[in-house]
Design an enzyme around this catalytic site. Structure first.
Site, PDB file in Angstrom:
ATOM      1  N   ASP A 187       0.992  -1.287   0.040  1.00 22.86           N
ATOM      2  CA  ASP A 187       0.214  -0.068  -0.192  1.00 22.86           C
ATOM      3  C   ASP A 187       1.048   1.268   0.049  1.00 22.86           C
ATOM      4  OD1 ASP A 187      -2.287  -1.049   0.076  1.00 22.86           O
ATOM      5  OD2 ASP A 187      -1.901  -1.698   2.228  1.00 22.86           O
ATOM      6  N   LEU A 188       0.726   2.122  -1.003  1.00 26.16           N
ATOM      7  CA  LEU A 188       1.586   3.273  -1.221  1.00 26.16           C
ATOM      8  C   LEU A 188       1.654   3.831  -0.339  1.00 26.16           C
ATOM      9  CD1 LEU A 188       3.824   4.277  -3.201  1.00 26.16           C
ATOM     10  CD2 LEU A 188       1.689   5.712  -4.311  1.00 26.16           C
ATOM     11  N   ASP A 189       3.145   4.619   0.897  1.00 24.31           N
ATOM     12  CA  ASP A 189       3.071   5.242   1.840  1.00 24.31           C
ATOM     13  C   ASP A 189       2.648   5.234   2.433  1.00 24.31           C
ATOM     14  OD1 ASP A 189       5.230   5.933   0.333  1.00 24.31           O
ATOM     15  OD2 ASP A 189       3.382   7.723  -0.998  1.00 24.31           O
ATOM     16  N   GLU A 190       1.482   4.262   2.805  1.00 20.56           N
ATOM     17  CA  GLU A 190       0.787   3.791   4.530  1.00 20.56           C
ATOM     18  C   GLU A 190       1.497   2.583   5.389  1.00 20.56           C
ATOM     19  OE1 GLU A 190      -2.619   2.879   2.704  1.00 20.56           O
ATOM     20  OE2 GLU A 190      -3.291   4.609   1.429  1.00 20.56           O
TER      21      GLU A 190
END
Length: 286
Positions: A228-231
């Site tokens: 999950d991108l940047d999460e």
């Protein structure tokens, strides 16, 4: 090393919380004649997870015996145990693209002894940072990435980790999105720096986007890499206050300063075994 010639060791234990964990750990260390000099523990009530970080002194060469006693004493606790010499230095691979501010800061802190790591290799999809690597006598590997060769280049990254015996990958403003497969294979072993606190401006020129929105804070977030991108689970954050009078270029400079500090803190916390991943968040002992 202690005054009596004894060595310092770092021990971490993570397991479902139940009565008797601290007693079991202390008993195992007593069995090998260890003396606890620092201890921190925490129960995450949401997940029922217990985390403990202990620094102890013992005779040289006690690692195998201590690990054996810990395994015996903690039978049935389903514990994840990590034990190492405090003076040992994990090996870290740094990934970078064109922006070198985080890379240079990490190298400075490594060179001055503030970061207890070794950096055997720097990898980039561009050649801009090759002179920086050469100036520090660190191997530089250029792996240009395209849609056509992404899977092949990610396989090369994994091969480099094995070749250089790397324990952690640091994305020091590496402007490529890792595949879900690679993120899973690097779970808990890759740290990224994200160029915002709130809101999360994605895409190109994030500080110019922030300027256009009239933000009053700029900041940075260091987190574990996930699909999950940047999460991913957050490790460290920092912000600085700004005003309407500052330009987009001023915000960029301030933001890059914060990125440097936050990423360096996160890497140091990891190198000192102070981070415990618990679900989608972390327990971080100071």
């Amino acid at each position: 090393m202690g005054e009596t010639g004894r060595m310092q060791y770092v021990l971490t234990v993570q397991c479902p919380d139940r009565i008797g964990i601290v007693h079991a750990v202390s008993g195992a260390l007593l069995d090998v004649g260890a003396n606890i000099v620092e201890n921190a523990q925490f129960e995450d009530v949401d997940s029922g997870t217990f985390c403990q970080r202990t620094v102890f002194e013992a005779d040289p060469g006690v690692t195998e015996a201590a690990r054996g006693r810990l395994d015996q004493r903690l039978v049935g606790f389903d514990a994840q145990i990590v034990l190492r010499l405090a003076e040992s230095r994990p090996r870290v691979m740094i990934l970078v693209s064109k922006f070198d501010h985080c890379l240079v800061d990490l190298l400075y802190r490594w060179r001055t002894g503030d970061l207890p790591i070794d950096i055997p290799v720097i990898v980039s999809n561009h050649t801009d940072c090759e002179p920086v690597a050469k100036a520090h006598n660190i191997e530089f590997v250029h792996l240009p990435v395209s849609m056509e060769n992404k899977a092949e280049q990610e396989a090369s990254l994994l091969a480099l980790m094995e070749t250089y015996d790397v324990s952690l990958v640091v994305l020091a403003r590496y402007m490529q999105i890792l595949s879900n497969d690679l993120c899973e294979r690097l779970r808990g072993r890759a740290i990224n720096i994200h160029h915002s606190f709130l809101p999360g401006f994605k895409g190109a020129r994030p500080y110019h986007q922030a300027y256009a929105r009239g933000v009053k804070l700029v900041g940075a977030t260091a987190h574990f890499v996930t699909g999950d991108l940047d999460e991913g689970p957050i490790i460290e954050q920092e912000v600085v206050r700004v005003t309407h009078a500052q330009s987009a270029e001023s915000l960029t400079r301030l933001g890059q300063d914060v990125e440097r500090v936050v990423l360096a803190r996160a890497v140091k916390l990891w190198a000192e075994n102070r981070i415990f991943a618990v679900g989608n968040k972390t327990v971080v002992f100071p």
